[in-house]
Scaffold this motif. Structure first.
Motif, mmCIF file in Angstrom:
data_model
loop_
_atom_site.group_PDB
_atom_site.id
_atom_site.type_symbol
_atom_site.label_atom_id
_atom_site.label_comp_id
_atom_site.label_asym_id
_atom_site.label_seq_id
_atom_site.Cartn_x
_atom_site.Cartn_y
_atom_site.Cartn_z
ATOM 1 N N PRO A 94 0.802 -1.233 0.000
ATOM 2 C CA PRO A 94 0.000 0.000 0.000
ATOM 3 C C PRO A 94 0.835 1.283 0.000
ATOM 4 C CG PRO A 94 -0.941 -1.612 1.496
ATOM 5 C CD PRO A 94 0.376 -2.177 1.059
ATOM 6 N N ARG A 98 0.724 4.391 -2.699
ATOM 7 C CA ARG A 98 0.503 5.795 -2.317
ATOM 8 C C ARG A 98 1.661 6.677 -2.781
ATOM 9 N NH1 ARG A 98 0.335 9.125 3.030
ATOM 10 N NH2 ARG A 98 -1.263 10.630 2.448
ATOM 11 N N TRP A 101 1.253 7.449 -6.408
ATOM 12 C CA TRP A 101 0.175 8.427 -6.622
ATOM 13 C C TRP A 101 0.632 9.818 -6.193
ATOM 14 C CZ3 TRP A 101 -3.475 11.963 -6.542
ATOM 15 C CH2 TRP A 101 -4.092 12.404 -5.360
ATOM 16 N N ALA A 197 -7.989 15.726 2.917
ATOM 17 C CA ALA A 197 -8.959 14.640 3.129
ATOM 18 C C ALA A 197 -10.200 15.066 3.899
ATOM 19 C CB ALA A 197 -8.272 13.492 3.869
ATOM 20 N N TYR A 208 -9.503 17.270 -8.799
ATOM 21 C CA TYR A 208 -9.078 16.352 -9.861
ATOM 22 C C TYR A 208 -9.208 16.938 -11.263
ATOM 23 C CZ TYR A 208 -7.777 12.482 -6.898
ATOM 24 O OH TYR A 208 -7.117 11.686 -5.997
ATOM 25 N N LEU A 222 -9.968 6.208 -6.454
ATOM 26 C CA LEU A 222 -10.090 6.122 -5.001
ATOM 27 C C LEU A 222 -10.311 4.702 -4.500
ATOM 28 C CD1 LEU A 222 -11.761 9.514 -4.244
ATOM 29 C CD2 LEU A 222 -9.709 8.619 -3.186
ATOM 30 N N ALA A 224 -8.366 2.493 -4.697
ATOM 31 C CA ALA A 224 -7.076 2.064 -4.111
ATOM 32 C C ALA A 224 -7.103 2.162 -2.593
ATOM 33 C CB ALA A 224 -5.936 2.906 -4.672
ATOM 34 N N HIS A 225 -8.091 2.867 -2.053
ATOM 35 C CA HIS A 225 -8.201 2.940 -0.592
ATOM 36 C C HIS A 225 -8.682 1.640 0.036
ATOM 37 C CE1 HIS A 225 -8.064 7.599 0.068
ATOM 38 N NE2 HIS A 225 -6.874 7.060 -0.143
ATOM 39 N N GLY A 228 -4.159 -0.794 2.598
ATOM 40 C CA GLY A 228 -3.450 -0.086 3.663
ATOM 41 C C GLY A 228 -4.392 0.550 4.664
ATOM 42 N N LYS A 229 -3.898 1.594 5.298
ATOM 43 C CA LYS A 229 -4.667 2.248 6.357
ATOM 44 C C LYS A 229 -4.211 3.687 6.530
ATOM 45 C CE LYS A 229 -3.651 1.282 10.755
ATOM 46 N NZ LYS A 229 -2.938 2.428 11.338
ATOM 47 N N THR A 230 -4.993 4.422 7.314
ATOM 48 C CA THR A 230 -4.550 5.748 7.739
ATOM 49 C C THR A 230 -3.855 5.608 9.094
ATOM 50 O OG1 THR A 230 -6.663 6.210 8.826
ATOM 51 C CG2 THR A 230 -6.475 6.852 6.511
ATOM 52 N N HIS A 231 -2.957 6.545 9.373
ATOM 53 C CA HIS A 231 -2.153 6.470 10.600
ATOM 54 C C HIS A 231 -2.173 7.837 11.287
ATOM 55 C CE1 HIS A 231 -0.399 3.753 7.535
ATOM 56 N NE2 HIS A 231 -0.033 2.961 8.534
ATOM 57 N N ASN A 234 0.800 10.023 10.624
ATOM 58 C CA ASN A 234 1.016 10.598 9.288
ATOM 59 C C ASN A 234 0.004 11.687 8.954
ATOM 60 O OD1 ASN A 234 3.060 8.750 8.922
ATOM 61 N ND2 ASN A 234 1.778 7.305 7.792
ATOM 62 N N SER A 235 -1.269 11.363 9.129
ATOM 63 C CA SER A 235 -2.324 12.238 8.611
ATOM 64 C C SER A 235 -3.287 12.736 9.670
ATOM 65 C CB SER A 235 -3.137 11.463 7.560
ATOM 66 O OG SER A 235 -3.703 10.307 8.168
ATOM 67 N N TRP A 241 -9.668 1.007 5.667
ATOM 68 C CA TRP A 241 -10.940 1.173 4.962
ATOM 69 C C TRP A 241 -11.724 -0.138 4.870
ATOM 70 C CZ3 TRP A 241 -6.499 3.822 3.534
ATOM 71 C CH2 TRP A 241 -6.595 5.211 3.397
ATOM 72 N N THR A 284 -13.462 12.822 2.331
ATOM 73 C CA THR A 284 -13.390 12.781 0.851
ATOM 74 C C THR A 284 -13.838 11.425 0.296
ATOM 75 O OG1 THR A 284 -11.033 12.352 1.158
ATOM 76 C CG2 THR A 284 -11.658 14.568 0.396
HETATM 77 C C1 HEM Z 1 -9.163 12.851 -2.648
HETATM 78 C C2 HEM Z 1 -8.085 12.126 -2.836
HETATM 79 C C3 HEM Z 1 -7.327 11.433 -1.747
HETATM 80 C C4 HEM Z 1 -7.192 11.771 -0.443
HETATM 81 C C5 HEM Z 1 -7.757 13.003 0.282
HETATM 82 C C6 HEM Z 1 -6.386 10.762 0.181
HETATM 83 C C7 HEM Z 1 -6.017 10.765 1.508
HETATM 84 C C8 HEM Z 1 -5.305 9.751 2.132
HETATM 85 C C9 HEM Z 1 -4.934 9.753 3.521
HETATM 86 C C10 HEM Z 1 -5.251 10.849 4.522
HETATM 87 C C11 HEM Z 1 -4.259 8.592 3.754
HETATM 88 C C12 HEM Z 1 -3.667 8.138 5.072
HETATM 89 C C13 HEM Z 1 -2.151 8.357 5.142
HETATM 90 C C14 HEM Z 1 -1.607 7.880 6.464
HETATM 91 O O1 HEM Z 1 -2.121 8.333 7.483
HETATM 92 O O2 HEM Z 1 -0.670 7.071 6.447
HETATM 93 C C15 HEM Z 1 -4.222 7.856 2.521
HETATM 94 C C16 HEM Z 1 -3.650 6.619 2.366
HETATM 95 C C17 HEM Z 1 -3.583 5.929 1.190
HETATM 96 N N1 HEM Z 1 -3.965 6.392 -0.055
HETATM 97 FE FE1 HEM Z 1 -5.063 8.077 -0.399
HETATM 98 N N2 HEM Z 1 -6.050 9.820 -0.749
HETATM 99 C C18 HEM Z 1 -6.592 10.198 -1.948
HETATM 100 C C19 HEM Z 1 -6.451 9.548 -3.156
HETATM 101 C C20 HEM Z 1 -5.715 8.391 -3.350
HETATM 102 C C21 HEM Z 1 -5.441 7.802 -4.632
HETATM 103 C C22 HEM Z 1 -5.863 8.388 -5.970
HETATM 104 C C23 HEM Z 1 -4.705 6.662 -4.402
HETATM 105 C C24 HEM Z 1 -4.133 5.678 -5.388
HETATM 106 C C25 HEM Z 1 -4.550 5.509 -6.617
HETATM 107 C C26 HEM Z 1 -4.545 6.549 -2.972
HETATM 108 C C27 HEM Z 1 -3.899 5.509 -2.340
HETATM 109 C C28 HEM Z 1 -3.697 5.436 -0.969
HETATM 110 C C29 HEM Z 1 -3.147 4.255 -0.304
HETATM 111 C C30 HEM Z 1 -2.762 2.939 -0.959
HETATM 112 C C31 HEM Z 1 -3.079 4.576 1.058
HETATM 113 C C32 HEM Z 1 -2.591 3.683 2.199
HETATM 114 C C33 HEM Z 1 -1.141 3.950 2.516
HETATM 115 C C34 HEM Z 1 -0.625 3.132 3.668
HETATM 116 O O3 HEM Z 1 -1.259 2.171 4.107
HETATM 117 O O4 HEM Z 1 0.487 3.448 4.119
HETATM 118 N N3 HEM Z 1 -5.146 7.617 -2.371
HETATM 119 N N4 HEM Z 1 -4.858 8.591 1.546
#
Ligand code: HEM
Length: 343
Positions: A94, A98, A101, A197, A208, A222, A224-225, A228-231, A234-235, A241, A284
């Motif tokens: 994950p 990220r 992206w 977010a 976008y 999206l 792709a969410h 993984g996870k939020t932490h 980090n955020s 999810w 979001t």
């Molecule tokens: C409105 C658009 C988006 C917002 C606001 C957003 C926001 C976030 C936030 C806040 C996290 C948590 C980070 C953390 O705390 O470690 C996250 C994780 C992640 N995002 Fe997004 N994201 C968006 C779009 C996307 C897109 C387009 C992709 C890929 C195509 C993506 C892939 C991921 C992945 C895979 C994670 C997990 C990372 C991990 O587990 O370390 N996100 N995103």
């Protein structure tokens, strides 16, 4: 006509890779070639004249074949498999998605700045962008791969990392093209280009548009969410999810529609949606079911994983290639997974 004069008859409105003297596209065809990259950020001051004079241009040579990139793919994939304990056994998949992206999501269509081309995430301004917190783990993970394959550009490595991770987590095949060229530090985009977010559907749609993505593409990206996870660290958000945090699937859409979501203020003071099963959604994310135009696609993808995979492939490829004009005869490479190679 010499290659250079052929080159300078082109109009530049994208980052372009131009073939030189009689060379043929390498990736896909497996033939040696060279390319020039022109960058049109300062239209007028730097452009055709600069290319003709040979100043300010980054010239890269590449003699790599699809097999060479498959070796890089395999090195990343094996490392993901071996270092599976990362983030409580979610693994590095994950965070690599990220990273791909976020290095692409800085792209600004108006002046073609940012984006995956220049690999500028390696510079401290971009790496220390508050939106990029936690991605250093992905960068460190890829360090030894870069040492093993020092010829690959940073932009190619980061995007290939994302493609590898998606495929190894049972996601769709994502055809990928090589050709990004390391740009100097002064091309690093300013902080603040990545999304917030805590916002609503109107914000997401507008955000976008900057990268030329429409509603269907946004909903597909999206998905792709599911990964993984939020932490908190980090955020300021916390939790996954869904259940299968390292399997690429349409679970995100299914959970958006079927879980019972409650808006809570979390321990870091952020508003997030939580479900009884311990899943979370960002504001979001929830925008995708609050907005009727987005909701239509959420329903489609929840019911049809194939449709999601198909649209995700197109949207993700566009994301990681935004602003780059590849020579027409550079074909994309589709990589084999480790399983397909019996590795
Ligand atoms: C409105 C658009 C988006 C917002 C606001 C957003 C926001 C976030 C936030 C806040 C996290 C948590 C980070 C953390 O705390 O470690 C996250 C994780 C992640 N995002 Fe997004 N994201 C968006 C779009 C996307 C897109 C387009 C992709 C890929 C195509 C993506 C892939 C991921 C992945 C895979 C994670 C997990 C990372 C991990 O587990 O370390 N996100 N995103």
């Amino acid at each position: 006509m010499s290659a250079m004069s052929a080159t300078i008859t082109k109009t530049f409105n994208k980052k372009s890779l131009y073939l030189l003297s009689g060379a043929t596209a390498a990736v896909g065809a497996g033939v040696a070639f060279k390319w020039y990259q022109n960058d049109n950020r300062n239209k007028g001051s730097k452009g055709l004249g600069a290319l003709a004079a040979g100043t300010g241009m980054h010239i890269a040579q590449c003699q790599k074949k699809p097999e060479d990139y498959q070796k890089v793919y395999n090195a990343i994939a094996l490392k993901i498999r071996e270092e599976d304990e990362y983030d409580n056994y979610i693994g590095y998949g994950p965070v690599l998605v990220r990273l791909a992206w976020h290095i692409s999501g800085t792209w600004e269509k108006n002046d073609n700045s940012g984006g995956s081309f220049g690999g500028t995430y390696r510079f401290k301004k971009e790496m220390n962008d508050p939106s990029n917190k936690g991605l250093q783990n992905g960068f460190k993970f890829l360090g030894p791969v870069l040492e093993q394959f020092p010829w690959i550009s940073h932009g190619d490595l980061y995007t290939l990392g994302g493609v590898t991770a998606i495929q190894e987590m049972q996601g769709p095949k994502i055809p990928w093209r090589a050709g990004r060229v390391d740009e100097p530090e002064d091309k690093t985009p300013d902080n603040g280009r990545l999304p917030d977010a805590s916002r609503d559907a109107d914000y997401v749609r507008k955000f976008y548009t900057r990268m030329n993505f429409g509603d269907r593409e946004v909903v597909a990206l999206l998905g792709a969410h599911a990964l993984g996870k939020t932490h908190y660290k980090n955020s300021g958000f916390e939790g996954p999810w869904g259940a299968a945090t390292n399997v690429f699937s349409n679970e995100y859409y299914v959970n958006l529609l079927n879980e019972h979501w409650k808006l809570n203020k979390n321990e870091a003071g952020q508003m997030q949606y939580d479900s009884d099963k311990g899943y979370m959604m960002l504001p979001t994310d929830m925008a995708l079911i609050q907005d009727p135009k987005y909701l239509k696609f959420v329903k489609e993808y929840a019911n049809n994983q194939d449709a999601f995979f198909k649209d995700f492939v197109k949207a993700f490829s566009k994301l990681i290639e935004n602003g780059i004009e590849f020579p027409k005869d550079i074909k994309a490479t589709t990589f084999k997974t480790l399983d397909e190679q019996d590795m």
